[in-house]
Write a protein that holds these residues in place. Structure first.
Motif, PDB file in Angstrom:
ATOM      1  N   ARG A  54      84.651  61.112 -20.031  1.00  0.00           N
ATOM      2  CA  ARG A  54      83.193  61.180 -19.886  1.00  0.00           C
ATOM      3  C   ARG A  54      82.567  61.823 -21.128  1.00  0.00           C
ATOM      4  O   ARG A  54      81.583  61.325 -21.668  1.00  0.00           O
ATOM      5  N   ALA A  55      83.133  62.931 -21.603  1.00  0.00           N
ATOM      6  CA  ALA A  55      82.600  63.616 -22.788  1.00  0.00           C
ATOM      7  C   ALA A  55      82.675  62.725 -24.022  1.00  0.00           C
ATOM      8  O   ALA A  55      81.751  62.717 -24.845  1.00  0.00           O
ATOM      9  N   GLN A  56      83.753  61.958 -24.146  1.00  0.00           N
ATOM     10  CA  GLN A  56      83.864  61.053 -25.287  1.00  0.00           C
ATOM     11  C   GLN A  56      82.769  59.984 -25.252  1.00  0.00           C
ATOM     12  O   GLN A  56      82.167  59.663 -26.276  1.00  0.00           O
ATOM     13  N   LEU A  57      82.528  59.433 -24.067  1.00  0.00           N
ATOM     14  CA  LEU A  57      81.464  58.428 -23.942  1.00  0.00           C
ATOM     15  C   LEU A  57      80.097  59.040 -24.221  1.00  0.00           C
ATOM     16  O   LEU A  57      79.271  58.432 -24.911  1.00  0.00           O
ATOM     17  N   GLU A  58      79.845  60.221 -23.698  1.00  0.00           N
ATOM     18  CA  GLU A  58      78.558  60.877 -23.949  1.00  0.00           C
ATOM     19  C   GLU A  58      78.387  61.168 -25.433  1.00  0.00           C
ATOM     20  O   GLU A  58      77.279  61.071 -25.962  1.00  0.00           O
ATOM     21  N   GLY A  59      79.469  61.470 -26.130  1.00  0.00           N
ATOM     22  CA  GLY A  59      79.415  61.680 -27.571  1.00  0.00           C
ATOM     23  C   GLY A  59      79.063  60.416 -28.339  1.00  0.00           C
ATOM     24  O   GLY A  59      78.627  60.480 -29.485  1.00  0.00           O
ATOM     25  N   ARG A  60      79.232  59.276 -27.705  1.00  0.00           N
ATOM     26  CA  ARG A  60      78.883  57.987 -28.310  1.00  0.00           C
ATOM     27  C   ARG A  60      77.541  57.465 -27.804  1.00  0.00           C
ATOM     28  O   ARG A  60      77.220  56.299 -27.974  1.00  0.00           O
ATOM     29  N   LEU A  64      75.807  59.306 -18.237  1.00  0.00           N
ATOM     30  CA  LEU A  64      76.479  59.148 -16.955  1.00  0.00           C
ATOM     31  C   LEU A  64      75.523  58.523 -15.947  1.00  0.00           C
ATOM     32  O   LEU A  64      74.388  58.968 -15.790  1.00  0.00           O
ATOM     33  N   ARG A  65      76.004  57.490 -15.259  1.00  0.00           N
ATOM     34  CA  ARG A  65      75.208  56.853 -14.197  1.00  0.00           C
ATOM     35  C   ARG A  65      75.741  57.261 -12.827  1.00  0.00           C
ATOM     36  O   ARG A  65      74.983  57.460 -11.899  1.00  0.00           O
ATOM     37  N   CYS A  66      77.073  57.373 -12.706  1.00  0.00           N
ATOM     38  CA  CYS A  66      77.672  57.845 -11.458  1.00  0.00           C
ATOM     39  C   CYS A  66      79.133  58.171 -11.727  1.00  0.00           C
ATOM     40  O   CYS A  66      79.700  57.741 -12.721  1.00  0.00           O
ATOM     41  N   ARG A  67      79.716  58.949 -10.827  1.00  0.00           N
ATOM     42  CA  ARG A  67      81.140  59.245 -10.917  1.00  0.00           C
ATOM     43  C   ARG A  67      81.647  59.582  -9.534  1.00  0.00           C
ATOM     44  O   ARG A  67      80.901  60.101  -8.694  1.00  0.00           O
ATOM     45  N   THR A  68      82.906  59.265  -9.297  1.00  0.00           N
ATOM     46  CA  THR A  68      83.556  59.633  -8.046  1.00  0.00           C
ATOM     47  C   THR A  68      84.931  60.202  -8.380  1.00  0.00           C
ATOM     48  O   THR A  68      85.564  59.794  -9.345  1.00  0.00           O
ATOM     49  N   TYR A  69      85.351  61.140  -7.561  1.00  0.00           N
ATOM     50  CA  TYR A  69      86.688  61.697  -7.694  1.00  0.00           C
ATOM     51  C   TYR A  69      87.246  61.841  -6.297  1.00  0.00           C
ATOM     52  O   TYR A  69      86.626  62.448  -5.432  1.00  0.00           O
ATOM     53  N   ARG A  83      80.860  55.561 -14.254  1.00  0.00           N
ATOM     54  CA  ARG A  83      80.058  54.503 -14.860  1.00  0.00           C
ATOM     55  C   ARG A  83      79.059  55.177 -15.771  1.00  0.00           C
ATOM     56  O   ARG A  83      78.464  56.215 -15.426  1.00  0.00           O
ATOM     57  N   ALA A  84      78.885  54.606 -16.947  1.00  0.00           N
ATOM     58  CA  ALA A  84      77.955  55.159 -17.923  1.00  0.00           C
ATOM     59  C   ALA A  84      77.199  54.009 -18.565  1.00  0.00           C
ATOM     60  O   ALA A  84      77.635  52.856 -18.536  1.00  0.00           O
ATOM     61  N   ALA A  85      76.051  54.321 -19.157  1.00  0.00           N
ATOM     62  CA  ALA A  85      75.227  53.294 -19.790  1.00  0.00           C
ATOM     63  C   ALA A  85      74.602  53.826 -21.069  1.00  0.00           C
ATOM     64  O   ALA A  85      74.325  55.021 -21.196  1.00  0.00           O
ATOM     65  N   GLY A  87      71.478  52.186 -23.149  1.00  0.00           N
ATOM     66  CA  GLY A  87      70.546  51.067 -23.171  1.00  0.00           C
ATOM     67  C   GLY A  87      70.930  50.061 -22.105  1.00  0.00           C
ATOM     68  O   GLY A  87      71.161  50.410 -20.952  1.00  0.00           O
ATOM     69  N   GLY A  88      71.068  48.788 -22.486  1.00  0.00           N
ATOM     70  CA  GLY A  88      71.456  47.745 -21.545  1.00  0.00           C
ATOM     71  C   GLY A  88      72.957  47.539 -21.451  1.00  0.00           C
ATOM     72  O   GLY A  88      73.414  46.609 -20.789  1.00  0.00           O
ATOM     73  N   GLU A  89      73.736  48.393 -22.106  1.00  0.00           N
ATOM     74  CA  GLU A  89      75.193  48.276 -22.103  1.00  0.00           C
ATOM     75  C   GLU A  89      75.796  49.266 -21.108  1.00  0.00           C
ATOM     76  O   GLU A  89      75.477  50.447 -21.133  1.00  0.00           O
ATOM     77  N   GLY A  90      76.665  48.774 -20.251  1.00  0.00           N
ATOM     78  CA  GLY A  90      77.323  49.643 -19.291  1.00  0.00           C
ATOM     79  C   GLY A  90      78.820  49.616 -19.454  1.00  0.00           C
ATOM     80  O   GLY A  90      79.391  48.648 -19.971  1.00  0.00           O
ATOM     81  N   VAL A  91      79.468  50.669 -19.005  1.00  0.00           N
ATOM     82  CA  VAL A  91      80.929  50.767 -19.059  1.00  0.00           C
ATOM     83  C   VAL A  91      81.424  51.387 -17.760  1.00  0.00           C
ATOM     84  O   VAL A  91      80.780  52.263 -17.192  1.00  0.00           O
ATOM     85  N   GLY A  92      82.562  50.882 -17.289  1.00  0.00           N
ATOM     86  CA  GLY A  92      83.212  51.437 -16.116  1.00  0.00           C
ATOM     87  C   GLY A  92      84.585  51.950 -16.487  1.00  0.00           C
ATOM     88  O   GLY A  92      85.315  51.308 -17.248  1.00  0.00           O
ATOM     89  N   VAL A  93      84.943  53.112 -15.969  1.00  0.00           N
ATOM     90  CA  VAL A  93      86.233  53.740 -16.238  1.00  0.00           C
ATOM     91  C   VAL A  93      86.899  54.039 -14.902  1.00  0.00           C
ATOM     92  O   VAL A  93      86.275  54.615 -14.009  1.00  0.00           O
ATOM     93  N   PHE A  94      88.163  53.629 -14.775  1.00  0.00           N
ATOM     94  CA  PHE A  94      88.948  53.895 -13.576  1.00  0.00           C
ATOM     95  C   PHE A  94      90.248  54.546 -14.022  1.00  0.00           C
ATOM     96  O   PHE A  94      90.964  54.011 -14.874  1.00  0.00           O
ATOM     97  N   LEU A  95      90.561  55.702 -13.464  1.00  0.00           N
ATOM     98  CA  LEU A  95      91.718  56.479 -13.876  1.00  0.00           C
ATOM     99  C   LEU A  95      92.510  56.892 -12.641  1.00  0.00           C
ATOM    100  O   LEU A  95      91.920  57.346 -11.656  1.00  0.00           O
ATOM    101  N   ARG A  96      93.830  56.726 -12.713  1.00  0.00           N
ATOM    102  CA  ARG A  96      94.683  57.183 -11.614  1.00  0.00           C
ATOM    103  C   ARG A  96      96.026  57.612 -12.182  1.00  0.00           C
ATOM    104  O   ARG A  96      96.443  57.136 -13.237  1.00  0.00           O
ATOM    105  N   PRO A  97      96.718  58.505 -11.491  1.00  0.00           N
ATOM    106  CA  PRO A  97      98.047  58.921 -11.950  1.00  0.00           C
ATOM    107  C   PRO A  97      99.085  57.851 -11.634  1.00  0.00           C
ATOM    108  O   PRO A  97      98.947  57.088 -10.683  1.00  0.00           O
TER     109      PRO A  97
END
Length: 122
Positions: A54-60, A64-69, A83-85, A87-97
Motif C-alpha cells: 500500500r505504501a509503495q502504491l501511495e508513493g506512486r 487507497l479506495r478500500c482494503r480488507t484483511y 484497491r487503489a486509484a 485518476g481513472g486508473e485502478g489497481v487491485g492487490v491480493f496477498l496470501r501466505p
C-alpha cells in the motif's frame, strides 16, 4: 540489499525477496516469493506486508479506495486485499501466505478505480 520486482506494471518490489514463481494470467501479474530466514525485511504479519505494498502504491500517487484483511482460516483467510486509484486508473492487490514459512503469493491487476464496498481484488 537486492529488491525483487513483483509487479512491473505498478513498480512493486520486495526487499530481500526470493522469487519462487512468476506468471501472468491475462492482465494479472502473479508472484510467489519468500524471505530468507534471518532477513531484517521479513514481515511480522500478512497485514504488515500488505501495508508495505500500500505504501509503495501511495508513493506512486495512488490513493487507497478500500482494503480488507482476513486473518481467519475459517472465512477463507488469511488474506489481504486492497484497491487503489490514481485518476481513472485502478489497481487491485491480493496477498496470501503459502504453505511454506515466510512465503507469499501476490496477485496484482488493473481494476476499476471505484470498487464496490466488498473490495474484491479485481
Amino acid at each position: 540489499m537486492p529488491e525483487l520486482p513483483v509487479s512491473a506494471r505498478y513498480g512493486l518490489v520486495v526487499p530481500d525477496g526470493i522469487l519462487l514463481a512468476r506468471l501472468e494470467e491475462g492482465p494479472v501479474e502473479i508472484s510467489e516469493f519468500a524471505f530468507p530466514p534471518h532477513s531484517p525485511y521479513r514481515p511480522s504479519s500478512l497485514e504488515e506486508l500488505g501495508e508495505r505494498f500500500r505504501a509503495q502504491l501511495e508513493g506512486r500517487g495512488f490513493l487507497l479506495r478500500c482494503r480488507t484483511y482476513n486473518a481467519l482460516p475459517l472465512l477463507g483467510g488469511p488474506q489481504y486485499t486492497l484497491r487503489a486509484a490514481r485518476g481513472g486508473e485502478g489497481v487491485g492487490v491480493f496477498l496470501r501466505p503459502l504453505a511454506s514459512p515466510e512465503a507469499y503469493r501476490l496477485e496484482v491487476a488493473p481494476a476499476d478505480p471505484d470498487p464496490p464496498l466488498s473490495c474484491p481484488p479485481r
